[in-house]
Motif scaffolding. Structure first.
Motif, PDB file in Angstrom:
ATOM      1  N   TYR A 110       0.831  -1.199   0.000  1.00 38.52           N
ATOM      2  CA  TYR A 110       0.000   0.000   0.000  1.00 38.52           C
ATOM      3  C   TYR A 110       0.872   1.259   0.000  1.00 38.52           C
ATOM      4  CZ  TYR A 110      -3.478   3.433   1.481  1.00 38.52           C
ATOM      5  OH  TYR A 110      -4.285   4.530   1.571  1.00 38.52           O
ATOM      6  N   SER A 111       1.916   1.256   0.814  1.00 37.81           N
ATOM      7  CA  SER A 111       2.823   2.392   0.868  1.00 37.81           C
ATOM      8  C   SER A 111       3.518   2.591  -0.471  1.00 37.81           C
ATOM      9  CB  SER A 111       3.853   2.178   1.978  1.00 37.81           C
ATOM     10  OG  SER A 111       4.774   3.231   2.011  1.00 37.81           O
ATOM     11  N   TYR A 112       3.952   1.502  -1.087  1.00 38.38           N
ATOM     12  CA  TYR A 112       4.614   1.585  -2.386  1.00 38.38           C
ATOM     13  C   TYR A 112       3.644   2.085  -3.453  1.00 38.38           C
ATOM     14  CZ  TYR A 112       7.444   0.286  -6.412  1.00 38.38           C
ATOM     15  OH  TYR A 112       8.168   0.321  -7.570  1.00 38.38           O
ATOM     16  N   PHE A 113       2.423   1.588  -3.414  1.00 38.49           N
ATOM     17  CA  PHE A 113       1.406   2.022  -4.358  1.00 38.49           C
ATOM     18  C   PHE A 113       1.176   3.532  -4.237  1.00 38.49           C
ATOM     19  CE2 PHE A 113      -2.984   3.018  -5.420  1.00 38.49           C
ATOM     20  CZ  PHE A 113      -3.062   2.528  -6.716  1.00 38.49           C
ATOM     21  N   LYS A 114       1.052   4.029  -3.003  1.00 41.74           N
ATOM     22  CA  LYS A 114       0.839   5.466  -2.797  1.00 41.74           C
ATOM     23  C   LYS A 114       2.029   6.271  -3.322  1.00 41.74           C
ATOM     24  CE  LYS A 114      -0.016   5.795   1.529  1.00 41.74           C
ATOM     25  NZ  LYS A 114      -0.394   6.231   2.875  1.00 41.74           N
ATOM     26  N   LEU A 115       3.245   5.775  -3.119  1.00 40.33           N
ATOM     27  CA  LEU A 115       4.430   6.454  -3.617  1.00 40.33           C
ATOM     28  C   LEU A 115       4.405   6.510  -5.143  1.00 40.33           C
ATOM     29  CD1 LEU A 115       7.276   7.688  -3.106  1.00 40.33           C
ATOM     30  CD2 LEU A 115       8.151   5.351  -3.356  1.00 40.33           C
ATOM     31  N   GLN A 116       4.118   5.388  -5.775  1.00 37.35           N
ATOM     32  CA  GLN A 116       4.053   5.346  -7.234  1.00 37.35           C
ATOM     33  C   GLN A 116       2.971   6.287  -7.754  1.00 37.35           C
ATOM     34  OE1 GLN A 116       7.101   3.905  -7.455  1.00 37.35           O
ATOM     35  NE2 GLN A 116       6.300   3.200  -9.384  1.00 37.35           N
ATOM     36  N   LEU A 117       1.860   6.335  -7.074  1.00 35.10           N
ATOM     37  CA  LEU A 117       0.761   7.199  -7.476  1.00 35.10           C
ATOM     38  C   LEU A 117       1.156   8.669  -7.374  1.00 35.10           C
ATOM     39  CD1 LEU A 117      -2.152   6.999  -8.435  1.00 35.10           C
ATOM     40  CD2 LEU A 117      -2.871   7.080  -6.055  1.00 35.10           C
ATOM     41  N   ARG A 118       1.841   9.036  -6.292  1.00 36.68           N
ATOM     42  CA  ARG A 118       2.309  10.418  -6.124  1.00 36.68           C
ATOM     43  C   ARG A 118       3.273  10.817  -7.234  1.00 36.68           C
ATOM     44  NH1 ARG A 118       2.744   9.163  -0.544  1.00 36.68           N
ATOM     45  NH2 ARG A 118       4.968   8.788  -0.759  1.00 36.68           N
ATOM     46  N   ASN A 119       4.062   9.863  -7.702  1.00 34.28           N
ATOM     47  CA  ASN A 119       5.073  10.150  -8.717  1.00 34.28           C
ATOM     48  C   ASN A 119       4.584   9.963 -10.147  1.00 34.28           C
ATOM     49  OD1 ASN A 119       6.917  10.712  -6.699  1.00 34.28           O
ATOM     50  ND2 ASN A 119       7.662   8.611  -6.625  1.00 34.28           N
ATOM     51  N   SER A 120       3.354   9.556 -10.325  1.00 31.58           N
ATOM     52  CA  SER A 120       2.856   9.255 -11.668  1.00 31.58           C
ATOM     53  C   SER A 120       2.084  10.428 -12.258  1.00 31.58           C
ATOM     54  CB  SER A 120       1.968   8.017 -11.639  1.00 31.58           C
ATOM     55  OG  SER A 120       0.673   8.354 -11.171  1.00 31.58           O
ATOM     56  N   LYS A 121       1.835  10.338 -13.554  1.00 30.24           N
ATOM     57  CA  LYS A 121       1.021  11.331 -14.253  1.00 30.24           C
ATOM     58  C   LYS A 121      -0.441  11.203 -13.846  1.00 30.24           C
ATOM     59  CE  LYS A 121       4.128  11.117 -18.157  1.00 30.24           C
ATOM     60  NZ  LYS A 121       4.340  10.605 -19.492  1.00 30.24           N
ATOM     61  N   GLU A 122      -0.786  10.054 -13.291  1.00 30.77           N
ATOM     62  CA  GLU A 122      -2.165   9.785 -12.911  1.00 30.77           C
ATOM     63  C   GLU A 122      -2.568  10.484 -11.619  1.00 30.77           C
ATOM     64  OE1 GLU A 122      -4.202   7.767 -14.832  1.00 30.77           O
ATOM     65  OE2 GLU A 122      -2.524   7.778 -16.224  1.00 30.77           O
ATOM     66  N   SER A 123      -1.620  11.079 -10.924  1.00 31.72           N
ATOM     67  CA  SER A 123      -1.904  11.609  -9.586  1.00 31.72           C
ATOM     68  C   SER A 123      -2.974  12.691  -9.578  1.00 31.72           C
ATOM     69  CB  SER A 123      -0.629  12.118  -8.926  1.00 31.72           C
ATOM     70  OG  SER A 123      -0.074  13.150  -9.695  1.00 31.72           O
ATOM     71  N   ASN A 124      -3.181  13.367 -10.693  1.00 34.38           N
ATOM     72  CA  ASN A 124      -4.199  14.406 -10.739  1.00 34.38           C
ATOM     73  C   ASN A 124      -5.548  13.895 -11.232  1.00 34.38           C
ATOM     74  OD1 ASN A 124      -2.345  16.309  -9.863  1.00 34.38           O
ATOM     75  ND2 ASN A 124      -1.675  16.767 -11.948  1.00 34.38           N
ATOM     76  N   LYS A 125      -5.602  12.647 -11.615  1.00 27.06           N
ATOM     77  CA  LYS A 125      -6.839  12.086 -12.162  1.00 27.06           C
ATOM     78  C   LYS A 125      -7.578  11.280 -11.098  1.00 27.06           C
ATOM     79  CE  LYS A 125      -4.944  11.569 -16.807  1.00 27.06           C
ATOM     80  NZ  LYS A 125      -4.625  10.596 -17.853  1.00 27.06           N
ATOM     81  N   GLU A 126      -8.836  11.085 -11.350  1.00 28.66           N
ATOM     82  CA  GLU A 126      -9.643  10.210 -10.498  1.00 28.66           C
ATOM     83  C   GLU A 126      -9.211   8.771 -10.782  1.00 28.66           C
ATOM     84  OE1 GLU A 126     -12.772   9.545  -7.762  1.00 28.66           O
ATOM     85  OE2 GLU A 126     -12.215  11.487  -8.578  1.00 28.66           O
ATOM     86  N   ILE A 127      -8.797   8.049  -9.755  1.00 28.67           N
ATOM     87  CA  ILE A 127      -8.292   6.691  -9.933  1.00 28.67           C
ATOM     88  C   ILE A 127      -9.104   5.741  -9.080  1.00 28.67           C
ATOM     89  CG2 ILE A 127      -6.324   5.176  -9.503  1.00 28.67           C
ATOM     90  CD1 ILE A 127      -4.537   7.473 -10.218  1.00 28.67           C
TER      91      ILE A 127
END
Length: 156
Positions: A110-127
């Motif tokens: 979960y922590s890794y997923f959140k880190l990847q999400l923060r660093n991705s282009k998807e972070s501003n989109k509804e996921i």
């Protein structure tokens, strides 16, 4: 007698997994007056640079010659996952203490997923977090596969 007996190199290692607290531990160990930690977390000697020899490795421990420094260490994630590293450590350093940092696999994922999400282009989109996490579990992506610690622990 190992070459390391004449060189100032690590006399303990911190190994583990990403998102398991190795950075926190590394910082706390470095703050201790009797412990010298390499300036760089992630020297990659035993996985990528062993052919350069222990003299090269000793460069990372320059400044550890103080009489107050009793322990010299390094923290590296990849040492836990590279199958060749345990034997390389033993043949280069002998038997040294290892500090293994692991975390409950779900919490780590979960922590890794959140880190990847923060660093991705998807972070501003509804996921759809639940959908992405389930896909990771099904497809054995790194965020979940890195939580299967058994094989690595056995190698050490």
């Amino acid at each position: 007698m190992h070459d390391k007996d004449q060189l100032e190199v690590a006399n303990f290692l911190v190994i583990g997994n990403k998102r398991c607290g190795t950075g926190w531990l590394n910082g706390n160990l470095a703050a201790h007056p009797e412990i010298f930690m390499t300036r760089e977390k992630g020297v990659h000697f035993f996985d990528n640079n062993i052919e350069r020899g222990l003299r090269h490795y000793a460069i990372y421990f320059e400044g550890a010659n103080s009489t107050s420094t009793k322990m010299r260490g390094e923290t590296e994630h990849s040492y836990f996952w590279n199958d060749d590293v345990p034997e390389r450590i033993k043949s280069s350093l002998g038997v040294v203490p290892l500090v293994l940092m692991i975390r409950h696999p779900v919490d780590r994922a979960y922590s890794y997923f959140k880190l990847q999400l923060r660093n991705s282009k998807e972070s501003n989109k509804e996921i759809n977090f639940e959908k992405m996490f389930r896909q990771s579990m099904i497809h054995n992506w790194n965020m979940t596969a890195w939580g299967f610690y058994g094989n690595q622990i056995r190698k050490y």
